[in-house]
Design a protein around this motif. Structure first.
Motif, PDB file in Angstrom:
ATOM      1  N   ASN A 167       0.869  -1.179   0.000  1.00 44.65           N
ATOM      2  CA  ASN A 167       0.000   0.000   0.000  1.00 44.65           C
ATOM      3  C   ASN A 167       0.906   1.228   0.000  1.00 44.65           C
ATOM      4  O   ASN A 167       1.744   1.362   0.894  1.00 44.65           O
ATOM      5  CB  ASN A 167      -0.907   0.020   1.223  1.00 44.65           C
ATOM      6  CG  ASN A 167      -1.904  -1.111   1.229  1.00 44.65           C
ATOM      7  OD1 ASN A 167      -2.099  -1.792   0.236  1.00 44.65           O
ATOM      8  ND2 ASN A 167      -2.560  -1.307   2.358  1.00 44.65           N
ATOM      9  N   TYR A 168       0.705   2.088  -0.950  1.00 43.13           N
ATOM     10  CA  TYR A 168       1.574   3.247  -1.020  1.00 43.13           C
ATOM     11  C   TYR A 168       0.860   4.430  -1.657  1.00 43.13           C
ATOM     12  O   TYR A 168      -0.243   4.300  -2.192  1.00 43.13           O
ATOM     13  CB  TYR A 168       2.861   2.930  -1.786  1.00 43.13           C
ATOM     14  CG  TYR A 168       2.652   2.376  -3.173  1.00 43.13           C
ATOM     15  CD1 TYR A 168       2.495   1.012  -3.378  1.00 43.13           C
ATOM     16  CD2 TYR A 168       2.628   3.214  -4.278  1.00 43.13           C
ATOM     17  CE1 TYR A 168       2.307   0.495  -4.650  1.00 43.13           C
ATOM     18  CE2 TYR A 168       2.442   2.708  -5.547  1.00 43.13           C
ATOM     19  CZ  TYR A 168       2.285   1.350  -5.731  1.00 43.13           C
ATOM     20  OH  TYR A 168       2.105   0.853  -6.985  1.00 43.13           O
ATOM     21  N   VAL A 169       1.481   5.546  -1.571  1.00 44.98           N
ATOM     22  CA  VAL A 169       0.971   6.760  -2.190  1.00 44.98           C
ATOM     23  C   VAL A 169       2.018   7.275  -3.159  1.00 44.98           C
ATOM     24  O   VAL A 169       3.220   7.128  -2.941  1.00 44.98           O
ATOM     25  CB  VAL A 169       0.634   7.849  -1.148  1.00 44.98           C
ATOM     26  CG1 VAL A 169      -0.454   7.361  -0.214  1.00 44.98           C
ATOM     27  CG2 VAL A 169       1.872   8.233  -0.344  1.00 44.98           C
ATOM     28  N   MET A 170       1.521   7.856  -4.227  1.00 48.63           N
ATOM     29  CA  MET A 170       2.409   8.530  -5.177  1.00 48.63           C
ATOM     30  C   MET A 170       1.904   9.946  -5.358  1.00 48.63           C
ATOM     31  O   MET A 170       0.694  10.193  -5.341  1.00 48.63           O
ATOM     32  CB  MET A 170       2.461   7.794  -6.496  1.00 48.63           C
ATOM     33  CG  MET A 170       3.138   6.436  -6.387  1.00 48.63           C
ATOM     34  SD  MET A 170       3.456   5.659  -7.986  1.00 48.63           S
ATOM     35  CE  MET A 170       4.861   6.642  -8.560  1.00 48.63           C
ATOM     36  N   ALA A 171       2.832  10.854  -5.518  1.00 39.59           N
ATOM     37  CA  ALA A 171       2.453  12.256  -5.585  1.00 39.59           C
ATOM     38  C   ALA A 171       3.359  13.013  -6.531  1.00 39.59           C
ATOM     39  O   ALA A 171       4.460  12.562  -6.865  1.00 39.59           O
ATOM     40  CB  ALA A 171       2.522  12.887  -4.198  1.00 39.59           C
ATOM     41  N   ARG A 190       4.986   5.337   1.796  1.00 34.54           N
ATOM     42  CA  ARG A 190       4.053   4.353   2.376  1.00 34.54           C
ATOM     43  C   ARG A 190       2.681   4.986   2.598  1.00 34.54           C
ATOM     44  O   ARG A 190       2.570   6.180   2.853  1.00 34.54           O
ATOM     45  CB  ARG A 190       4.595   3.840   3.704  1.00 34.54           C
ATOM     46  CG  ARG A 190       5.834   2.998   3.587  1.00 34.54           C
ATOM     47  CD  ARG A 190       6.290   2.524   4.966  1.00 34.54           C
ATOM     48  NE  ARG A 190       7.526   1.774   4.899  1.00 34.54           N
ATOM     49  CZ  ARG A 190       7.578   0.451   4.777  1.00 34.54           C
ATOM     50  NH1 ARG A 190       6.464  -0.252   4.702  1.00 34.54           N
ATOM     51  NH2 ARG A 190       8.741  -0.177   4.732  1.00 34.54           N
ATOM     52  N   ASP A 191       1.666   4.164   2.498  1.00 37.47           N
ATOM     53  CA  ASP A 191       0.301   4.611   2.784  1.00 37.47           C
ATOM     54  C   ASP A 191      -0.016   4.320   4.246  1.00 37.47           C
ATOM     55  O   ASP A 191      -0.200   3.169   4.624  1.00 37.47           O
ATOM     56  CB  ASP A 191      -0.685   3.903   1.855  1.00 37.47           C
ATOM     57  CG  ASP A 191      -2.078   4.461   1.962  1.00 37.47           C
ATOM     58  OD1 ASP A 191      -2.363   5.223   2.917  1.00 37.47           O
ATOM     59  OD2 ASP A 191      -2.912   4.145   1.107  1.00 37.47           O
ATOM     60  N   TRP A 192      -0.100   5.354   5.036  1.00 39.01           N
ATOM     61  CA  TRP A 192      -0.441   5.232   6.454  1.00 39.01           C
ATOM     62  C   TRP A 192      -1.912   5.586   6.696  1.00 39.01           C
ATOM     63  O   TRP A 192      -2.282   5.992   7.799  1.00 39.01           O
ATOM     64  CB  TRP A 192       0.464   6.135   7.293  1.00 39.01           C
ATOM     65  CG  TRP A 192       1.917   5.809   7.188  1.00 39.01           C
ATOM     66  CD1 TRP A 192       2.871   6.546   6.563  1.00 39.01           C
ATOM     67  CD2 TRP A 192       2.604   4.651   7.698  1.00 39.01           C
ATOM     68  NE1 TRP A 192       4.109   5.934   6.660  1.00 39.01           N
ATOM     69  CE2 TRP A 192       3.965   4.779   7.351  1.00 39.01           C
ATOM     70  CE3 TRP A 192       2.202   3.522   8.424  1.00 39.01           C
ATOM     71  CZ2 TRP A 192       4.924   3.824   7.702  1.00 39.01           C
ATOM     72  CZ3 TRP A 192       3.156   2.584   8.774  1.00 39.01           C
ATOM     73  CH2 TRP A 192       4.487   2.737   8.407  1.00 39.01           C
ATOM     74  N   GLY A 193      -2.718   5.460   5.647  1.00 44.98           N
ATOM     75  CA  GLY A 193      -4.146   5.712   5.810  1.00 44.98           C
ATOM     76  C   GLY A 193      -4.549   7.116   5.409  1.00 44.98           C
ATOM     77  O   GLY A 193      -5.704   7.502   5.607  1.00 44.98           O
ATOM     78  N   ARG A 218      -3.564   7.520  -3.757  1.00 46.79           N
ATOM     79  CA  ARG A 218      -3.299   6.377  -2.903  1.00 46.79           C
ATOM     80  C   ARG A 218      -3.547   5.106  -3.697  1.00 46.79           C
ATOM     81  O   ARG A 218      -4.412   5.047  -4.559  1.00 46.79           O
ATOM     82  CB  ARG A 218      -4.205   6.398  -1.673  1.00 46.79           C
ATOM     83  CG  ARG A 218      -3.957   7.542  -0.731  1.00 46.79           C
ATOM     84  CD  ARG A 218      -4.978   7.561   0.391  1.00 46.79           C
ATOM     85  NE  ARG A 218      -4.898   6.358   1.211  1.00 46.79           N
ATOM     86  CZ  ARG A 218      -5.839   5.974   2.051  1.00 46.79           C
ATOM     87  NH1 ARG A 218      -6.949   6.681   2.165  1.00 46.79           N
ATOM     88  NH2 ARG A 218      -5.690   4.875   2.769  1.00 46.79           N
ATOM     89  N   TRP A 219      -2.763   4.076  -3.359  1.00 47.55           N
ATOM     90  CA  TRP A 219      -2.947   2.768  -3.988  1.00 47.55           C
ATOM     91  C   TRP A 219      -2.952   1.685  -2.933  1.00 47.55           C
ATOM     92  O   TRP A 219      -2.059   1.661  -2.100  1.00 47.55           O
ATOM     93  CB  TRP A 219      -1.847   2.481  -5.004  1.00 47.55           C
ATOM     94  CG  TRP A 219      -2.172   1.258  -5.769  1.00 47.55           C
ATOM     95  CD1 TRP A 219      -1.720  -0.015  -5.543  1.00 47.55           C
ATOM     96  CD2 TRP A 219      -3.096   1.174  -6.853  1.00 47.55           C
ATOM     97  NE1 TRP A 219      -2.306  -0.875  -6.431  1.00 47.55           N
ATOM     98  CE2 TRP A 219      -3.145  -0.180  -7.239  1.00 47.55           C
ATOM     99  CE3 TRP A 219      -3.890   2.103  -7.515  1.00 47.55           C
ATOM    100  CZ2 TRP A 219      -3.958  -0.614  -8.283  1.00 47.55           C
ATOM    101  CZ3 TRP A 219      -4.682   1.675  -8.544  1.00 47.55           C
ATOM    102  CH2 TRP A 219      -4.707   0.334  -8.922  1.00 47.55           C
ATOM    103  N   PRO A 220      -3.956   0.762  -2.917  1.00 50.00           N
ATOM    104  CA  PRO A 220      -4.994   0.586  -3.940  1.00 50.00           C
ATOM    105  C   PRO A 220      -6.267   1.409  -3.722  1.00 50.00           C
ATOM    106  O   PRO A 220      -7.216   1.266  -4.469  1.00 50.00           O
ATOM    107  CB  PRO A 220      -5.300  -0.910  -3.814  1.00 50.00           C
ATOM    108  CG  PRO A 220      -5.082  -1.202  -2.375  1.00 50.00           C
ATOM    109  CD  PRO A 220      -3.952  -0.335  -1.934  1.00 50.00           C
ATOM    110  N   ALA A 221      -6.282   2.274  -2.735  1.00 49.16           N
ATOM    111  CA  ALA A 221      -7.512   3.027  -2.449  1.00 49.16           C
ATOM    112  C   ALA A 221      -7.953   3.906  -3.608  1.00 49.16           C
ATOM    113  O   ALA A 221      -9.134   4.143  -3.796  1.00 49.16           O
ATOM    114  CB  ALA A 221      -7.310   3.880  -1.200  1.00 49.16           C
TER     115      ALA A 221
END
Length: 125
Positions: free
Chosen positions: A31-35, A100-103, A52-55
């Motif tokens: 789970n991660y974020v890209m910006a 990282r995706d911390w929510g 956000r991925w996979p959100a």
């Protein structure tokens, strides 16, 4: 290790469009974020847009809402930034970042672990 390679920058007249691409390779988190961030000459690096991925949720800076769109192609491990109605104040070096995706989707550059080399976007008036 993660590598991020940006492409698609260039010179465009005000009102024009560009699409930036950021290809990710190497090991990524589940789970991660890209910006996308940008940094104009003499200014601090600022958040532009994130996903956000996979959100798949997205966030935009107020200055680009309605003009820029962030998207991703998971099969290609690539994130895009479609930039329309460009303005001279959009001129900057644009950077792709991964963390990282911390929510949530952070806007602080310090919360991202990996960065691309940057691509120049110049908008002439």
């Amino acid at each position: 290790q993660v590598q991020l390679i940006e492409s698609g920058g260039g010179l465009v007249q005000a009102g024009g469009s560009l699409r930036l691409s950021c290809a990710a390779s190497g090991r990524t988190f589940s789970n991660y974020v890209m910006a996308w961030f940008r940094q104009a000459t003499g200014k601090e690096r600022e958040f532009v847009a994130g996903i956000r991925w996979p959100a798949r949720s997205t966030t935009y800076a107020n200055s680009v809402k309605g003009r820029f769109t962030i998207s991703r192609d998971n099969a290609k491990n690539t994130v895009y930034l479609q930039m329309n109605s460009l303005k001279p104040e959009d001129t900057a070096v644009y950077y792709c970042a991964l963390g990282r995706d911390w929510g949530r989707l952070p806007a602080a550059a310090s919360e991202y672990d990996y960065w691309g080399q940057g691509t120049q976007v110049t908008v002439s008036s």
